[in-house]
Design a protein around this motif. Structure first.
Motif, mmCIF file in Angstrom:
data_model
loop_
_atom_site.group_PDB
_atom_site.id
_atom_site.type_symbol
_atom_site.label_atom_id
_atom_site.label_comp_id
_atom_site.label_asym_id
_atom_site.label_seq_id
_atom_site.Cartn_x
_atom_site.Cartn_y
_atom_site.Cartn_z
ATOM 1 N N ASP A 132 33.877 104.840 54.815
ATOM 2 C CA ASP A 132 32.586 104.190 55.057
ATOM 3 C C ASP A 132 31.516 104.657 54.078
ATOM 4 O O ASP A 132 30.320 104.499 54.330
ATOM 5 C CB ASP A 132 32.121 104.466 56.490
ATOM 6 C CG ASP A 132 31.926 105.961 56.768
ATOM 7 O OD1 ASP A 132 32.352 106.779 55.921
ATOM 8 O OD2 ASP A 132 31.367 106.296 57.823
ATOM 9 N N GLN A 133 31.923 105.185 52.940
ATOM 10 C CA GLN A 133 30.983 105.779 51.994
ATOM 11 C C GLN A 133 31.066 105.092 50.633
ATOM 12 O O GLN A 133 32.156 104.939 50.072
ATOM 13 C CB GLN A 133 31.292 107.274 51.838
ATOM 14 C CG GLN A 133 30.307 108.055 51.000
ATOM 15 C CD GLN A 133 30.682 109.526 50.918
ATOM 16 O OE1 GLN A 133 31.864 109.888 50.914
ATOM 17 N NE2 GLN A 133 29.683 110.390 50.852
ATOM 18 N N PRO A 134 29.936 104.660 50.068
ATOM 19 C CA PRO A 134 29.967 104.110 48.715
ATOM 20 C C PRO A 134 30.480 105.153 47.727
ATOM 21 O O PRO A 134 30.208 106.350 47.865
ATOM 22 C CB PRO A 134 28.496 103.759 48.428
ATOM 23 C CG PRO A 134 27.855 103.655 49.773
ATOM 24 C CD PRO A 134 28.573 104.636 50.654
ATOM 25 N N LEU A 135 31.213 104.714 46.735
ATOM 26 C CA LEU A 135 31.800 105.646 45.775
ATOM 27 C C LEU A 135 30.744 106.441 45.027
ATOM 28 O O LEU A 135 30.943 107.622 44.725
ATOM 29 C CB LEU A 135 32.676 104.883 44.783
ATOM 30 C CG LEU A 135 33.896 104.155 45.377
ATOM 31 C CD1 LEU A 135 34.646 103.414 44.283
ATOM 32 C CD2 LEU A 135 34.828 105.149 46.075
ATOM 33 N N LEU A 136 29.601 105.828 44.718
ATOM 34 C CA LEU A 136 28.542 106.531 44.006
ATOM 35 C C LEU A 136 28.012 107.687 44.840
ATOM 36 O O LEU A 136 27.762 108.790 44.334
ATOM 37 C CB LEU A 136 27.412 105.566 43.649
ATOM 38 C CG LEU A 136 26.260 106.158 42.843
ATOM 39 C CD1 LEU A 136 26.730 106.571 41.450
ATOM 40 C CD2 LEU A 136 25.102 105.170 42.746
ATOM 41 N N GLU A 137 27.831 107.445 46.120
ATOM 42 C CA GLU A 137 27.352 108.488 47.029
ATOM 43 C C GLU A 137 28.360 109.624 47.139
ATOM 44 O O GLU A 137 27.994 110.812 47.126
ATOM 45 C CB GLU A 137 27.074 107.889 48.409
ATOM 46 C CG GLU A 137 26.571 108.873 49.447
ATOM 47 C CD GLU A 137 26.385 108.218 50.799
ATOM 48 O OE1 GLU A 137 27.060 108.627 51.763
ATOM 49 O OE2 GLU A 137 25.587 107.261 50.879
ATOM 50 N N ALA A 138 29.633 109.277 47.215
ATOM 51 C CA ALA A 138 30.677 110.302 47.298
ATOM 52 C C ALA A 138 30.718 111.148 46.027
ATOM 53 O O ALA A 138 30.908 112.364 46.070
ATOM 54 C CB ALA A 138 32.033 109.647 47.545
ATOM 55 N N ALA A 139 30.528 110.501 44.875
ATOM 56 C CA ALA A 139 30.509 111.241 43.614
ATOM 57 C C ALA A 139 29.335 112.205 43.568
ATOM 58 O O ALA A 139 29.465 113.350 43.120
ATOM 59 C CB ALA A 139 30.447 110.264 42.439
ATOM 60 N N ALA A 140 28.170 111.755 44.052
ATOM 61 C CA ALA A 140 26.999 112.629 44.068
ATOM 62 C C ALA A 140 27.235 113.834 44.980
ATOM 63 O O ALA A 140 26.819 114.958 44.664
ATOM 64 C CB ALA A 140 25.771 111.847 44.526
ATOM 65 N N LEU A 167 29.972 100.937 41.574
ATOM 66 C CA LEU A 167 30.204 102.137 42.373
ATOM 67 C C LEU A 167 29.223 102.276 43.530
ATOM 68 O O LEU A 167 29.550 102.885 44.544
ATOM 69 C CB LEU A 167 30.122 103.376 41.480
ATOM 70 C CG LEU A 167 31.147 103.450 40.348
ATOM 71 C CD1 LEU A 167 30.884 104.673 39.480
ATOM 72 C CD2 LEU A 167 32.565 103.483 40.900
ATOM 73 N N CYS A 168 28.028 101.712 43.390
ATOM 74 C CA CYS A 168 27.033 101.889 44.460
ATOM 75 C C CYS A 168 27.349 101.047 45.689
ATOM 76 O O CYS A 168 26.825 101.306 46.773
ATOM 77 C CB CYS A 168 25.631 101.583 43.944
ATOM 78 S SG CYS A 168 25.298 99.825 43.657
ATOM 79 N N GLN A 169 28.206 100.024 45.523
ATOM 80 C CA GLN A 169 28.536 99.139 46.640
ATOM 81 C C GLN A 169 29.994 99.222 47.071
ATOM 82 O O GLN A 169 30.337 98.876 48.200
ATOM 83 C CB GLN A 169 28.222 97.684 46.251
ATOM 84 C CG GLN A 169 26.772 97.428 45.906
ATOM 85 C CD GLN A 169 25.843 97.678 47.068
ATOM 86 O OE1 GLN A 169 25.990 97.081 48.131
ATOM 87 N NE2 GLN A 169 24.893 98.580 46.888
ATOM 88 N N ALA A 170 30.858 99.684 46.179
ATOM 89 C CA ALA A 170 32.298 99.691 46.459
ATOM 90 C C ALA A 170 32.692 100.821 47.392
ATOM 91 O O ALA A 170 32.228 101.957 47.246
ATOM 92 C CB ALA A 170 33.076 99.807 45.146
ATOM 93 N N HIS A 171 33.556 100.500 48.369
ATOM 94 C CA HIS A 171 34.155 101.482 49.268
ATOM 95 C C HIS A 171 35.667 101.503 49.007
ATOM 96 O O HIS A 171 36.265 100.469 48.721
ATOM 97 C CB HIS A 171 33.895 101.115 50.724
ATOM 98 C CG HIS A 171 32.466 101.253 51.138
ATOM 99 N ND1 HIS A 171 32.094 101.752 52.364
ATOM 100 C CD2 HIS A 171 31.306 100.964 50.500
ATOM 101 C CE1 HIS A 171 30.779 101.751 52.466
ATOM 102 N NE2 HIS A 171 30.276 101.264 51.328
#
Length: 363
Positions: free
Chosen positions: A17-25, A74-78
């Protein structure tokens, strides 16, 4: 899920349930991004293997042809599985630099009828380092946040200067314009963002800076960083607003132009080399007949004056439509975007402006 980066030795974990960009950060990876809403396309990456999905529907910042070529945002992809992605830039983030701090409003100054200059007093004992062009988030109740670019340069950031445009119904900006918030305590998080000044070794190309509205804020940080530190760059700034009364930073920009000219004269006398120079062009989209300057959309005026886009470093900050138009101009000329850096000023996800913008596409 495990996310591997094909052109790097780095990898990170992402929840479903997490956007890839957020997970990378969260993994201290500062991947390219700007609006974080799927509109600007700054966070494009190539999906090498695995499966992703977009819970909020296909993002506007990704064309169908790009999706067919395996590009994702990446900001929208899960992630639906373990992934391997290829990014176009990987910048290791120093997790110690990202801080959550309390601060007080030292003063709020009306810069124009709809822009407030907010000056934040940071804790004396805390170091707050950032790069010219970055932004901070002001944290609101209920986990909401509002992002604002830092207008002050890294070497002169106490107090921290922000430019807040009034948004009708905006949770934070309306309070700022209608309530006495002097000495109010806020919580901030930062620094954030990959829109930063990129130094050059050796001869540096000319810089073209394009600001729309309060997009002048991060550009001011960059300009002051360069000029006040004597960094030698040839800079051309175009700032677009509606009317002459909206040119709230006019005096500051003219002062910076004079200071750059003075530095140039000193350096030419001392070393016979070129030094920092700044040419400033205001552009009005709703000019009166009395206006003697440039008229129209700022990006169109700025790009008309540039013959070879690949020969200049372009720094653009402002509304999503302006950023998208600049990208289209690169595409129409067949120019590579390797020297294009931009910051798209999308409203916050829960802001009234964002809800109005998205309403037709959601119905």
């Amino acid at each position: 899920m495990r996310i591997s980066i094909a052109n790097s030795s780095r990898s990170f974990n992402a929840a479903a349930d997490q956007p890839l960009l957020e997970a990378a950060a969260d993994a201290a990876l500062n991947l390219p991004h700007s609006c974080q809403s799927g509109n600007c396309g700054a966070c494009k990456a190539r999906l090498v293997s695995g499966e992703i999905h977009y819970p909020n529907g296909a993002p506007l910042g990704l064309a169908a042809a790009e999706s067919a070529e395996g590009l994702i945002l990446l900001c929208q992809a899960h992630a639906r599985s373990d992934l391997c992605i290829e990014t176009f830039e990987v910048r290791p983030a120093d997790s110690a630099r990202l801080k959550r701090l309390p601060c007080r409003i030292e003063r709020a100054v009306a810069l124009s009828h709809d822009v407030m200059g907010l000056f934040l007093r940071l804790p004396i004992a805390e170091d707050f380092s950032f790069e010219a062009g970055q932004y901070i988030d002001i944290l609101l109740p209920g986990g909401r946040r509002r992002s604002f670019s830092i207008a002050s340069p890294p070497h002169d950031a106490r107090p921290l200067e922000l430019h807040i445009r009034r948004i009708a119904g905006g949770e934070f900006s309306e309070r700022l314009f209608h309530e006495d918030m002097r000495a109010a305590l806020l919580s901030i998080e930062g620094p954030l963002g990959t829109f930063t000044y990129r130094p050059h070794t050796g001869h540096a190309p000319r810089m073209l800076l394009i600001g729309g509205g309060t997009g002048i804020a991060p550009l001011l940080s960059i300009l002051r960083h360069l000029i006040e530190n004597g960094i030698e760059r040839d800079m051309q700034l175009y700032w677009g607003v509606r009317s002459e009364s909206d040119l709230y930073a006019q005096a500051t920009l003219e002062q910076l132009s004079r200071r750059a000219a003075a530095l140039t004269a000193t350096t030419l006398t001392a070393t016979s080399l070129s030094a920092a120079s700044l040419s400033y062009v205001p552009v009005l989209s709703e000019a009166t007949p009395e206006w003697r300057g440039r008229r129209g959309w700022v990006h169109e005026v700025a790009l008309e004056d540039v013959k070879d886009l690949e020969a200049v470093d372009v720094y653009a900050a402002g509304p999503p439509a302006m950023i998208a138009a600049i990208q289209r101009e690169y595409d129409s000329r067949g120019s590579a975007k390797t020297r294009l850096y931009y910051d798209s000023f999308d409203p916050a996800r829960d802001a009234p402006a964002r809800q109005r913008t998205n309403a037709p596409t959601r119905s």
